[in-house]
Scaffold this motif. Structure first.
Motif, PDB file in Angstrom:
ATOM      1  N   GLY A  41     -61.853  17.135  66.673  1.00 20.32           N
ATOM      2  CA  GLY A  41     -63.313  17.117  66.845  1.00 20.32           C
ATOM      3  C   GLY A  41     -63.718  16.798  68.268  1.00 20.32           C
ATOM      4  O   GLY A  41     -64.619  17.410  68.838  1.00 20.32           O
ATOM      5  N   ARG A  42     -63.042  15.829  68.869  1.00 22.29           N
ATOM      6  CA  ARG A  42     -63.347  15.463  70.263  1.00 22.29           C
ATOM      7  C   ARG A  42     -63.070  16.619  71.216  1.00 22.29           C
ATOM      8  O   ARG A  42     -63.865  16.900  72.110  1.00 22.29           O
ATOM      9  CB  ARG A  42     -62.549  14.237  70.675  1.00 22.29           C
ATOM     10  CG  ARG A  42     -62.999  12.960  70.018  1.00 22.29           C
ATOM     11  CD  ARG A  42     -62.124  11.781  70.471  1.00 22.29           C
ATOM     12  NE  ARG A  42     -62.329  10.623  69.664  1.00 22.29           N
ATOM     13  CZ  ARG A  42     -63.341   9.769  69.806  1.00 22.29           C
ATOM     14  NH1 ARG A  42     -64.226   9.972  70.760  1.00 22.29           N
ATOM     15  NH2 ARG A  42     -63.456   8.734  69.010  1.00 22.29           N
ATOM     16  N   ILE A  45     -65.736  19.265  70.761  1.00 25.85           N
ATOM     17  CA  ILE A  45     -66.998  18.886  71.408  1.00 25.85           C
ATOM     18  C   ILE A  45     -66.902  19.094  72.912  1.00 25.85           C
ATOM     19  O   ILE A  45     -67.816  19.645  73.539  1.00 25.85           O
ATOM     20  CB  ILE A  45     -67.369  17.418  71.086  1.00 25.85           C
ATOM     21  CG1 ILE A  45     -67.870  17.304  69.648  1.00 25.85           C
ATOM     22  CG2 ILE A  45     -68.434  16.897  72.045  1.00 25.85           C
ATOM     23  CD1 ILE A  45     -68.116  15.875  69.188  1.00 25.85           C
ATOM     24  N   GLN A  46     -65.786  18.664  73.510  1.00 31.88           N
ATOM     25  CA  GLN A  46     -65.613  18.834  74.952  1.00 31.88           C
ATOM     26  C   GLN A  46     -65.756  20.291  75.357  1.00 31.88           C
ATOM     27  O   GLN A  46     -66.360  20.608  76.371  1.00 31.88           O
ATOM     28  CB  GLN A  46     -64.237  18.327  75.403  1.00 31.88           C
ATOM     29  CG  GLN A  46     -64.080  16.839  75.413  1.00 31.88           C
ATOM     30  CD  GLN A  46     -62.642  16.425  75.727  1.00 31.88           C
ATOM     31  OE1 GLN A  46     -61.785  17.248  76.044  1.00 31.88           O
ATOM     32  NE2 GLN A  46     -62.384  15.134  75.606  1.00 31.88           N
ATOM     33  N   ALA A  49     -69.550  21.807  72.944  1.00 30.20           N
ATOM     34  CA  ALA A  49     -70.876  21.169  72.912  1.00 30.20           C
ATOM     35  C   ALA A  49     -70.862  19.811  73.611  1.00 30.20           C
ATOM     36  O   ALA A  49     -71.099  18.781  72.990  1.00 30.20           O
ATOM     37  CB  ALA A  49     -71.321  21.015  71.467  1.00 30.20           C
ATOM     38  N   LEU A  52     -72.795  16.190  72.697  1.00 29.66           N
ATOM     39  CA  LEU A  52     -72.893  15.816  71.289  1.00 29.66           C
ATOM     40  C   LEU A  52     -71.886  14.713  71.003  1.00 29.66           C
ATOM     41  O   LEU A  52     -70.919  14.522  71.733  1.00 29.66           O
ATOM     42  CB  LEU A  52     -72.619  17.005  70.374  1.00 29.66           C
ATOM     43  CG  LEU A  52     -73.675  18.092  70.282  1.00 29.66           C
ATOM     44  CD1 LEU A  52     -73.284  19.119  69.224  1.00 29.66           C
ATOM     45  CD2 LEU A  52     -75.042  17.537  69.994  1.00 29.66           C
ATOM     46  N   GLU A  53     -72.118  14.017  69.913  1.00 32.70           N
ATOM     47  CA  GLU A  53     -71.204  12.981  69.462  1.00 32.70           C
ATOM     48  C   GLU A  53     -70.573  13.434  68.148  1.00 32.70           C
ATOM     49  O   GLU A  53     -71.057  14.363  67.501  1.00 32.70           O
ATOM     50  CB  GLU A  53     -71.965  11.677  69.235  1.00 32.70           C
ATOM     51  CG  GLU A  53     -72.602  11.120  70.490  1.00 32.70           C
ATOM     52  CD  GLU A  53     -73.483   9.911  70.211  1.00 32.70           C
ATOM     53  OE1 GLU A  53     -73.428   9.358  69.087  1.00 32.70           O
ATOM     54  OE2 GLU A  53     -74.225   9.539  71.119  1.00 32.70           O
ATOM     55  N   LEU A  54     -69.518  12.737  67.756  1.00 27.22           N
ATOM     56  CA  LEU A  54     -68.859  13.068  66.491  1.00 27.22           C
ATOM     57  C   LEU A  54     -69.823  12.939  65.318  1.00 27.22           C
ATOM     58  O   LEU A  54     -69.743  13.717  64.364  1.00 27.22           O
ATOM     59  CB  LEU A  54     -67.630  12.193  66.282  1.00 27.22           C
ATOM     60  CG  LEU A  54     -66.462  12.500  67.221  1.00 27.22           C
ATOM     61  CD1 LEU A  54     -65.409  11.407  67.136  1.00 27.22           C
ATOM     62  CD2 LEU A  54     -65.868  13.852  66.915  1.00 27.22           C
ATOM     63  N   HIS A  56     -72.869  13.773  65.256  1.00 26.12           N
ATOM     64  CA  HIS A  56     -73.620  15.023  65.179  1.00 26.12           C
ATOM     65  C   HIS A  56     -72.828  16.068  64.385  1.00 26.12           C
ATOM     66  O   HIS A  56     -73.379  16.768  63.540  1.00 26.12           O
ATOM     67  CB  HIS A  56     -73.927  15.568  66.578  1.00 26.12           C
ATOM     68  CG  HIS A  56     -74.892  14.750  67.356  1.00 26.12           C
ATOM     69  ND1 HIS A  56     -74.497  13.853  68.305  1.00 26.12           N
ATOM     70  CD2 HIS A  56     -76.245  14.688  67.321  1.00 26.12           C
ATOM     71  CE1 HIS A  56     -75.562  13.274  68.842  1.00 26.12           C
ATOM     72  NE2 HIS A  56     -76.638  13.765  68.244  1.00 26.12           N
ATOM     73  N   LEU A  57     -71.527  16.164  64.697  1.00 25.06           N
ATOM     74  CA  LEU A  57     -70.684  17.125  63.965  1.00 25.06           C
ATOM     75  C   LEU A  57     -70.599  16.770  62.492  1.00 25.06           C
ATOM     76  O   LEU A  57     -70.613  17.652  61.638  1.00 25.06           O
ATOM     77  CB  LEU A  57     -69.274  17.159  64.552  1.00 25.06           C
ATOM     78  CG  LEU A  57     -69.100  17.719  65.948  1.00 25.06           C
ATOM     79  CD1 LEU A  57     -67.619  17.824  66.285  1.00 25.06           C
ATOM     80  CD2 LEU A  57     -69.781  19.056  66.111  1.00 25.06           C
ATOM     81  N   LEU A 124     -73.349  26.916  66.889  1.00 30.31           N
ATOM     82  CA  LEU A 124     -72.560  25.736  67.228  1.00 30.31           C
ATOM     83  C   LEU A 124     -71.427  25.544  66.225  1.00 30.31           C
ATOM     84  O   LEU A 124     -70.280  25.287  66.606  1.00 30.31           O
ATOM     85  CB  LEU A 124     -73.455  24.499  67.284  1.00 30.31           C
ATOM     86  CG  LEU A 124     -72.771  23.188  67.615  1.00 30.31           C
ATOM     87  CD1 LEU A 124     -72.070  23.245  68.967  1.00 30.31           C
ATOM     88  CD2 LEU A 124     -73.792  22.064  67.593  1.00 30.31           C
ATOM     89  N   ILE A 128     -67.472  25.533  67.096  1.00 28.70           N
ATOM     90  CA  ILE A 128     -66.622  24.386  66.763  1.00 28.70           C
ATOM     91  C   ILE A 128     -65.422  24.858  65.927  1.00 28.70           C
ATOM     92  O   ILE A 128     -64.280  24.473  66.188  1.00 28.70           O
ATOM     93  CB  ILE A 128     -67.422  23.300  66.004  1.00 28.70           C
ATOM     94  CG1 ILE A 128     -68.509  22.710  66.895  1.00 28.70           C
ATOM     95  CG2 ILE A 128     -66.500  22.230  65.444  1.00 28.70           C
ATOM     96  CD1 ILE A 128     -68.020  21.909  68.074  1.00 28.70           C
TER      97      ILE A 128
END
Length: 175
Positions: A41-42, A45-46, A49, A52-54, A56-57, A124, A128
């Motif tokens: 997930g990190r 995001i990098q 997006a 955003l933070e985890l 948000h996902l 998005l 992801i």
């Protein structure tokens, strides 16, 4: 042993050697640590997006999972993620501000507000997923195709068995 586990085990009658099950256990421990750190997930995001933070996902995924079956409310999101409703509300508000989610009146009850994914949110989510699949593809890139195919089948079977055992033993899970 429960019926589901017996069905799963009967699909492959070969007995593992004395070291196989402990190796799986050790690998599961390593995977749990990586999963707990939310590495995929990190990385997604990098790449897809930044900003955003985890959380948000997590909210976006909760809405995606719940939307086909029912109208999604902030309360439902909080319950799915086991977070405080005020925290869920703040994350949803932030995502509405980013045009990832949209609030609208319920079709079933106009007094109720539901949360839906916007086109930006759908894009998005697709990005992801593409990032996650790219990471998995990189991990298995030097494996023979037969190994990847077999691993996919075995891993899916293992996770199905894991779920079945958990559901049969968890007192809080409806059976």
């Amino acid at each position: 042993m429960n019926e589901a586990l017996n069905r799963i085990l009967s699909k492959n009658p070969a007995e593992p050697d004395d070291e196989s099950v402990p190796r799986i256990g050790r690998s599961m421990g390593r995977m749990r640590l990586m999963t707990g750190r939310r590495l995929i997930g990190r990385l997604a995001i990098q790449s897809a997006a930044p900003g955003l933070e985890l959380s948000h996902l997590d909210v976006l995924d909760a809405v995606r999972r719940a939307q086909p079956d029912s109208e999604v409310t902030v309360g439902m999101i909080a319950e799915m993620l086991r977070i405080d409703p005020s925290r869920a509300s703040r994350v949803v508000a932030d995502m509405v501000g980013r045009n990832v989610l949209r609030r609208e009146a319920s079709q079933a009850d106009a007094r109720r507000i539901v949360v839906v994914i916007t086109e930006v949110g759908q894009g998005l989510l697709a990005e992801i997923v593409a990032q996650k699949l790219a990471i998995i593809s990189e991990i298995v890139s030097d494996w023979p195709e037969e190994d990847v195919d077999r691993f996919a089948i075995l891993f899916e079977r293992f996770i199905g068995g894991y779920e079945a055992v958990f559901q049969s033993r968890d007192k809080d899970t409806p059976g």
